[in-house]
Design a protein around this motif. Structure first.
Motif, PDB file in Angstrom:
ATOM      1  N   ASN A  99     -56.181  23.100-112.712  1.00  0.00           N
ATOM      2  CA  ASN A  99     -57.380  23.587-112.014  1.00  0.00           C
ATOM      3  C   ASN A  99     -57.857  24.865-112.704  1.00  0.00           C
ATOM      4  N   PRO A 100     -58.406  24.737-113.921  1.00  0.00           N
ATOM      5  CA  PRO A 100     -58.655  25.937-114.731  1.00  0.00           C
ATOM      6  C   PRO A 100     -59.832  26.798-114.290  1.00  0.00           C
ATOM      7  N   ARG A 101     -60.842  26.238-113.653  1.00  0.00           N
ATOM      8  CA  ARG A 101     -62.060  27.008-113.401  1.00  0.00           C
ATOM      9  C   ARG A 101     -62.047  27.704-112.042  1.00  0.00           C
ATOM     10  N   TYR A 102     -62.707  28.835-111.999  1.00  0.00           N
ATOM     11  CA  TYR A 102     -63.014  29.494-110.732  1.00  0.00           C
ATOM     12  C   TYR A 102     -64.338  30.226-110.880  1.00  0.00           C
ATOM     13  N   ALA A 103     -64.898  30.644-109.763  1.00  0.00           N
ATOM     14  CA  ALA A 103     -66.168  31.369-109.759  1.00  0.00           C
ATOM     15  C   ALA A 103     -65.905  32.850-109.566  1.00  0.00           C
ATOM     16  N   GLY A 104     -66.295  33.634-110.561  1.00  0.00           N
ATOM     17  CA  GLY A 104     -66.234  35.086-110.438  1.00  0.00           C
ATOM     18  C   GLY A 104     -67.576  35.593-109.918  1.00  0.00           C
ATOM     19  N   ILE A 105     -67.571  36.270-108.766  1.00  0.00           N
ATOM     20  CA  ILE A 105     -68.815  36.649-108.102  1.00  0.00           C
ATOM     21  C   ILE A 105     -68.920  38.172-108.045  1.00  0.00           C
ATOM     22  N   ALA A 141     -59.459  42.008-106.665  1.00  0.00           N
ATOM     23  CA  ALA A 141     -58.931  43.267-107.186  1.00  0.00           C
ATOM     24  C   ALA A 141     -59.953  44.390-107.072  1.00  0.00           C
ATOM     25  N   ASN A 142     -61.235  44.051-107.280  1.00  0.00           N
ATOM     26  CA  ASN A 142     -62.300  45.062-107.211  1.00  0.00           C
ATOM     27  C   ASN A 142     -63.275  44.777-106.074  1.00  0.00           C
ATOM     28  N   GLY A 143     -62.789  44.100-105.030  1.00  0.00           N
ATOM     29  CA  GLY A 143     -63.691  43.777-103.933  1.00  0.00           C
ATOM     30  C   GLY A 143     -62.992  43.753-102.598  1.00  0.00           C
ATOM     31  N   LYS A 144     -62.021  44.631-102.421  1.00  0.00           N
ATOM     32  CA  LYS A 144     -61.226  44.611-101.198  1.00  0.00           C
ATOM     33  C   LYS A 144     -62.042  44.941 -99.958  1.00  0.00           C
ATOM     34  N   ARG A 169     -57.646  40.845-100.767  1.00  0.00           N
ATOM     35  CA  ARG A 169     -56.672  41.662-101.472  1.00  0.00           C
ATOM     36  C   ARG A 169     -56.583  41.255-102.941  1.00  0.00           C
ATOM     37  N   ASP A 170     -55.841  42.045-103.662  1.00  0.00           N
ATOM     38  CA  ASP A 170     -55.601  41.774-105.074  1.00  0.00           C
ATOM     39  C   ASP A 170     -54.634  40.597-105.205  1.00  0.00           C
ATOM     40  N   GLN A 197     -70.283  45.728-101.804  1.00  0.00           N
ATOM     41  CA  GLN A 197     -70.376  45.805-103.256  1.00  0.00           C
ATOM     42  C   GLN A 197     -68.993  45.622-103.865  1.00  0.00           C
ATOM     43  N   GLY A 198     -68.943  44.855-104.951  1.00  0.00           N
ATOM     44  CA  GLY A 198     -67.664  44.625-105.605  1.00  0.00           C
ATOM     45  C   GLY A 198     -67.627  43.275-106.282  1.00  0.00           C
ATOM     46  N   LYS A 199     -66.453  42.877-106.707  1.00  0.00           N
ATOM     47  CA  LYS A 199     -66.266  41.591-107.387  1.00  0.00           C
ATOM     48  C   LYS A 199     -65.160  40.809-106.693  1.00  0.00           C
ATOM     49  N   ILE A 200     -65.361  39.497-106.589  1.00  0.00           N
ATOM     50  CA  ILE A 200     -64.364  38.627-105.976  1.00  0.00           C
ATOM     51  C   ILE A 200     -64.356  37.296-106.713  1.00  0.00           C
ATOM     52  N   ASP A 201     -63.176  36.789-106.967  1.00  0.00           N
ATOM     53  CA  ASP A 201     -63.016  35.471-107.577  1.00  0.00           C
ATOM     54  C   ASP A 201     -62.665  34.476-106.472  1.00  0.00           C
TER      55      ASP A 201
END
Length: 656
Positions: A99-105, A141-144, A169-170, A197-201
């Motif tokens: 399952n290699p793909r994911y969406a980084g948002i 990691a950057n969207g807690k 969480r991370d 605001q932040g990043k989440i996968d």
């Protein structure tokens, strides 16, 4: 005086007509011919017509892991209330090959209006008042500090259910929420909206109804599974069908990729994705959420024997015709041996331990397996013999099903039969997709088959295809079902030769089908049994224990005067069960004589009847156009039954 003579003559002629028109049938209930096989009437499952993803498998999110060829197929970016963001599809092939793909948002949404919407499988069926369970794998990691809303929408885009998620969480973890629908939708949608605001996968975005079959997580759609249970099938053939083969070997069905955790199963393109240009379905893939464990579990649930069909090192011969080299066949053979271990092995074995880890320490009691689907010619026989030697050497109790090819007669068919008679094949799989007249004309097909020690018959795929117009496909008319019923009397009459039979295909989504006719139709909210479904059900639930002769002038009834018949006794219930088809356009009066059993005087018997115009169909809006109707009749050692035009009649008579 002259008028009186004419009247008398007319009366005599009429009486003579009635007497000659009445059909005399003798049932030798005290002379069983053969036992009815325990797995006689079964079902054939193949992931065609959205039968698995979008059908029996209850997952409502399409492309939940972003693994389709177009990673965002089924998804749309959502921007509301001046919020913004960005979506990037990341491939981590070396870290996660399954399952290699994911969406980084990337989220810039102070008003909570940025995210994704999923359209489902031709929409999402949402029942008012029902609970739905959402889950997502996420790494923040950057969207807690991000917050999320899960929103159900109806066809007009109005919210009909909502839940909140927070505490991200991370590291990759699964997050869950439940929501109750405040409205209904046949083609709803799901939104996943972020605030902050932040990043989440995110990966494996999932929505299931809480009311799955047996209330299992990662479960099956309850109403469709119940339709199968109501058939009381003797077996379930799985996973096909041409799905077994693949267009090429790389896209063949590999059972080991369908077990274990759902997030670790490898998605592939469905071979029906582009099979028919006029019904192309570019969004048709196989997530394998419904894999071999779920299959074995379903078979156990409904009391059916599992019949897996495995690839024999051959891709579909109608497509590439690709074959594995003989010196590279070992992995294919090992897959078959390992599947038997997965189903039956002790929990100390590798594959038995996996079964136990998935929640089923007890064995699934696998007793039979098919080698190849619809293969033919010497390349099949050569490979089949390798499988047969390996399987029979290690598991001699496993019965093997071999292929008679895609046709019901001809040089290919004759060649396979000649070769397979010299093997240890237990069953030969014959297929027939033919016009109704073929089924009517072939009700006696097996009356004169070889009854020596050779292989028996598995009528593995059959359906009557009516030609109604320029379309290549045909509908599930009563005329097609009636012809199948007539043919099935011949299968039952020859149960010493024909050990199993199954209609095909099984399921079809009304908005996403590639092939018809099919046994059960559905949309996102409803399901309907076809006339063919009710024929299958009447035979299956009235299976009996022994076949007995039903004769007209000492001969089997297999089409004379458009009448067809078979008979069984149920030694446990102490009943005689007659199945009589009147395929003609006129009603028939049948006088039944029961021999060899004692029937109480004025015994109360039942007559279940299916009858309608031969063009009648059942639809989702009119599901009851043709369903069995039960009448009570008085029976004895002799009694009369009226068979309506174009009718299947199942008569059950008690005996002492």
């Amino acid at each position: 005086m002259h008028c009186k003579k004419l009247l008398a003559c007319a009366t005599l002629l009429l009486c003579g007509y009635i007497t000659s028109a009445q059909v005399q049938l003798t049932v030798q209930a005290g002379k069983p011919v053969t036992d009815v096989p325990p797995h006689m009437w079964g079902i054939f499952f193949e992931d065609i017509n959205f039968a698995a993803d979008g059908g029996l498998y209850a997952e409502m999110v399409k492309n939940r892991s972003f693994e389709f060829n177009s990673p965002l197929m089924g998804w749309k970016e959502v921007k509301q209330n001046n919020d913004t963001g960005h979506i990037l599809i990341v491939n981590r092939q070396s870290a996660n090959t399954a399952n290699p793909r994911y969406a980084g948002i990337t989220v810039n949404a102070p008003n909570g209006g940025y995210g994704l919407a999923n359209e489902g499988f031709r929409g999402m069926g949402i029942h008012k008042g029902a609970q739905y369970n959402f889950s997502v794998w996420a790494n923040a990691a950057n969207g807690k500090q991000l917050q999320a809303r899960i929103v159900l929408l109806d066809e007009n885009g109005a919210p009909i259910g909502e839940a909140a998620l927070s505490g991200f969480r991370d590291g990759w973890q699964v997050y869950k929420a439940s929501l109750t629908a405040t409205g209904a939708a046949a083609k709803g949608k799901l939104q996943l909206l972020f605030k902050g605001q932040g990043k989440i996968d995110i990966d494996m975005v999932s929505l299931f109804p809480d009311n799955t079959w047996k209330h299992r997580p990662n479960g099956l759609r309850a109403d469709l599974a119940q339709m199968l249970a109501d058939l009381h099938p003797g077996f379930i053939r799985f996973p096909g069908g041409c799905i077994v083969e693949g267009r090429e070997l790389a896209t063949r069905y590999q059972w080991k990729k369908t077990v274990g955790k759902p997030e670790e199963r490898t998605l592939i393109v469905n071979r029906w994705n582009t099979e028919f240009a006029h019904r192309s379905t570019p969004d048709y893939f196989q997530s394998f959420g419904l894999g071999f464990f779920e299959y074995f579990q379903l078979a156990e649930d409904i009391g059916a024997a599992p019949l897996p069909i495995l690839n024999c090192g051959m891709a579909c011969q109608f497509n590439t015709g690709e074959v594995a080299a003989m010196n590279e066949l070992d992995p294919y053979v090992q897959d078959a041996l390992d599947l038997i271990e997965f189903a039956n092995g002790d929990t100390t074995t590798q594959w038995g331990a996996l079964r136990a880890h998935m929640g089923h320490p007890a064995p699934f009691h696998l007793t039979m397996m098919g080698v190849g689907n619809e293969q033919w010619d010497p390349q099949y026989i050569e490979r089949y013999r390798v499988f047969e030697k390996a399987i029979k050497s290690k598991y001699p109790q496993i019965k093997l099903v071999s292929s008679a090819g895609p046709f019901s007669k001809g040089p290919m068919f004759d060649y396979l039969w000649k070769e397979l008679k010299d093997t240890r094949a237990d069953l030969i799989d014959e297929h027939y997709y033919m016009p109704p007249q073929w089924f009517l004309s072939n009700a006696a097909r097996y009356d004169h088959y070889d009854r020596s020690k050779g292989p028996k018959i598995f009528a593995g795929e059959y359906a009557a295809h009516t030609k109604e117009g320029p379309e290549a496909e045909s509908r599930n008319t009563w005329g097609s079902a009636l012809a199948e019923a007539a043919f099935m009397t011949g299968l039952e009459r020859n149960a010493d030769v024909v050990k199993m039979a199954s209609y095909a295909p099984l399921f079809a989504h009304v908005d996403a089908w590639q092939w018809r006719p099919d046994l059960i139709w559905f949309d996102n909210l409803r399901t309907v049994g076809t006339p063919n479904y009710y024929v299958q059900k009447l035979f299956s639930v009235n299976k009996g224990t022994q076949v007995v002769p039903i004769l007209r002038n000492g001969e089997a009834l297999a089409g004379k005067d458009s009448l067809y018949a078979s008979a069984v006794i149920d030694a446990n219930a102490h009943t005689v069960i007659l199945k009589i088809v009147n395929a003609g356009a006129q009603p028939r009066s049948l006088q039944i004589a029961l021999q060899g059993v004692k029937v109480p005087k004025a015994a109360q018997a039942g007559q279940q009847v299916l009858t309608a115009s031969t063009t009648t169909i059942n639809t989702l809006d009119q599901p009851q156009n043709i369903v069995p109707v039960t009448h009570q009749l008085t029976a004895g050692s002799r009694f009369t039954v009226n068979a309506a035009p174009a009718s299947l009649n199942v008569i059950t008579v008690p005996y002492r």
